[in-house]
Design an enzyme around this catalytic site. Structure first.
Site, mmCIF file in Angstrom:
data_model
loop_
_atom_site.group_PDB
_atom_site.id
_atom_site.type_symbol
_atom_site.label_atom_id
_atom_site.label_comp_id
_atom_site.label_asym_id
_atom_site.label_seq_id
_atom_site.Cartn_x
_atom_site.Cartn_y
_atom_site.Cartn_z
ATOM 1 N N LYS A 1 43.589 -62.114 -98.711
ATOM 2 C CA LYS A 1 42.852 -63.356 -98.928
ATOM 3 C C LYS A 1 41.368 -63.101 -98.685
ATOM 4 O O LYS A 1 41.022 -62.171 -97.977
ATOM 5 C CB LYS A 1 43.382 -64.479 -98.038
ATOM 6 C CG LYS A 1 43.709 -64.125 -96.590
ATOM 7 C CD LYS A 1 42.622 -63.642 -95.696
ATOM 8 C CE LYS A 1 41.430 -64.529 -95.531
ATOM 9 N NZ LYS A 1 40.333 -63.846 -94.766
ATOM 10 N N TYR B 1 41.054 -69.754 -93.120
ATOM 11 C CA TYR B 1 42.187 -69.895 -92.210
ATOM 12 C C TYR B 1 42.370 -71.358 -91.804
ATOM 13 O O TYR B 1 43.497 -71.857 -91.706
ATOM 14 C CB TYR B 1 41.986 -69.044 -90.959
ATOM 15 C CG TYR B 1 42.237 -67.579 -91.167
ATOM 16 C CD1 TYR B 1 43.529 -67.069 -91.218
ATOM 17 C CD2 TYR B 1 41.179 -66.687 -91.310
ATOM 18 C CE1 TYR B 1 43.768 -65.722 -91.402
ATOM 19 C CE2 TYR B 1 41.400 -65.331 -91.503
ATOM 20 C CZ TYR B 1 42.699 -64.852 -91.553
ATOM 21 O OH TYR B 1 42.936 -63.521 -91.744
#
Length: 449
Positions: free
Chosen positions: A190, A275
């Protein structure tokens, strides 16, 4: 006249106890050698050793490989992590890891040694000296070492099932598309890419090649965070009202790729703020209907001439939950979140770190506050996510965090940047409020084993 005295009947061996197991373990090879020699006749030492090895191999190949041990602690004690029970090496999914930076060398390669269903079989790097050293450390042969120029020849390596892309964000799309064309499944770090358009191209390339694509959202596979998800969705403390999430760190070298917009796509938001965004979505299973953001960057700081330093953003969900998220590249490390519900709160601090996570909750069931730390055996997050993907590859299942999950985050981040550019003006988002986990696939089970 027979003077021989009757011999006593040999006693049966006692039930196997720990000391007996130890004795058998220490002498078993010798006993096996005697058995083999007795069966085959007298053999030369080398032939006997070969026969022993062959017999041992036959024993090892029989039956299932799971090993079960009896419980030795009382039921009042915390459960252990259990026996790992890895699959035989020849049955594990082979991984080629692309990029030998901090994450790969400090976390991913060590994690592969803890995997049950995955194994390292190849490396790809643009640094020949580093590649040679790491290959020697992990026993990777020269023919399984690739440069970025020879990357496409991975298609000729049948040992490689999955390519794990651990490169600067701007390179994710190119190497995913090339990897899919090489006939390999793709696990990509990511953020998925630098734009929603790139994410769509990655998904299309993998679908066209008939290969699976998963984005490495390790938090969604980690046991403590999954426990919070369970508590939130079961309304353990009533309905969730507010979620606060923070992920900050103080960046160093201004010349690193994360500070170059062309390589990183942005600053704190796509790297560590993601996150907060992805975890809130994961906990609720909902998608935000409206987002807003504010950005501030310290003037004349050489680290932030191209990317943002700090961002504060809010997410509004169909159920009424509000999420307040903070991310930054210029302040001391803080990686936490708290879920505020009607009759209690649930907190992870740290929540987003690689190791040492802590889960705490507080409520007052009888009018007196109870504040508890929830102890769950730590498992390697990277090993869990890789083994989940390996299971999906072997059993033809959609990964829990497929490309569509990464694409959704990218679309939301683009809306956040749009809001920040317009002074924090809210941006409306389209969604299907009736469907939970709209972009996720098969539920992971590796954390439970």
């Amino acid at each position: 006249m027979n003077n021989l005295q009757p011999q006593p009947t040999p006693a049966l061996p006692p039930a196997c106890d720990p000391s007996r197991r130890q004795f058998i373990s220490q002498t078993g090879r010798g006993l096996l050698a005697v058995s083999v020699a007795g069966t085959l006749g007298v053999l030369p030492a080398t032939s006997a050793a070969a026969a022993v090895d062959q017999a041992t191999d036959l024993v090892l190949q029989q039956g299932p490989t799971d090993v079960k041990l009896p419980e030795i602690n009382a039921k009042t004690e915390p459960k252990s992590g259990g026996v790992p029970n890895p699959q035989p090496v020849d049955q594990r999914v082979g991984y080629a890891v692309v990029g030998l930076g901090h994450l790969t060398l400090e976390e991913l390669l060590p994690a592969l040694s803890q995997c049950k269903k995955s194994k390292l079989v190849a490396l790809v790097s643009g640094d020949a000296d580093k590649l040679s050293k790491v290959a020697r450390q992990y026993g990777i042969s020269a023919q399984n070492c690739y440069s970025y120029q020879t990357y496409d020849t991975l298609k000729d390596n049948p040992a490689v099932d999955v390519i794990y892309i651990v490169l600067p964000n701007s390179m994710h799309a190119e190497y995913t598309i090339r990897g899919a064309r090489a006939g390999k499944h793709i696990l990509c770090e990511k953020p998925m890419a630098n734009s929603a358009k790139e994410c769509e191209q990655m998904i299309e390339a993998c679908q066209k090649a008939g290969k699976k694509l998963m984005i490495a959202y390790r938090i969604q596979y980690e046991p403590m965070n999954r426990k919070v998800q369970e508590l939130v969705r079961s309304n353990a403390f009533g309905k969730t009202k507010i979620i606060e999430a923070t992920n900050t760190q103080n960046q160093g070298d201004p010349n690193q790729w994360r500070h170059k917009k062309a390589l990183a796509g942005g600053g704190a938001l796509p790297d560590i703020g993601l996150y907060c965004l992805n975890t809130v979505r994961f906990l609720l299973g909902e998608e935000p209907t409206e987002v807003a953001a504010h950005v501030y960057t310290t003037p004349n700081d050489p680290r932030f001439t191209e990317v943002e330093e700090n961002m504060l953003f809010t997410l509004r969900f169909p159920s009424g939950v509000l999420a307040n998220c903070v991310t930054g590249y210029g302040s001391y490390t803080s990686k936490r979140y708290r879920v505020q519900a009607e009759t209690g709160w649930i907190q992870m601090d740290p929540a987003f770190s690689y190791h040492g996570l802590k889960l705490e909750r507080a409520h007052a069931p009888e009018g007196t506050q109870q504040r508890e730390q929830v102890g769950i055996a730590e498992k390697n997050q990277f090993a869990l996510e890789m083994d989940h993907f390996s299971d999906c590859v072997r059993n033809n299942k959609t990964p829990y965090t497929p490309g569509e999950e990464g694409l959704q985050d990218q679309r939301i981040m683009e809306a956040l940047y749009q809001s920040a550019k317009n002074g924090g003006k809210p941006v409306k988002l389209k969604h299907d409020p009736a469907k939970l986990d709209a972009f996720r696939g098969t539920l992971p089970t590796e954390h439970q084993s």
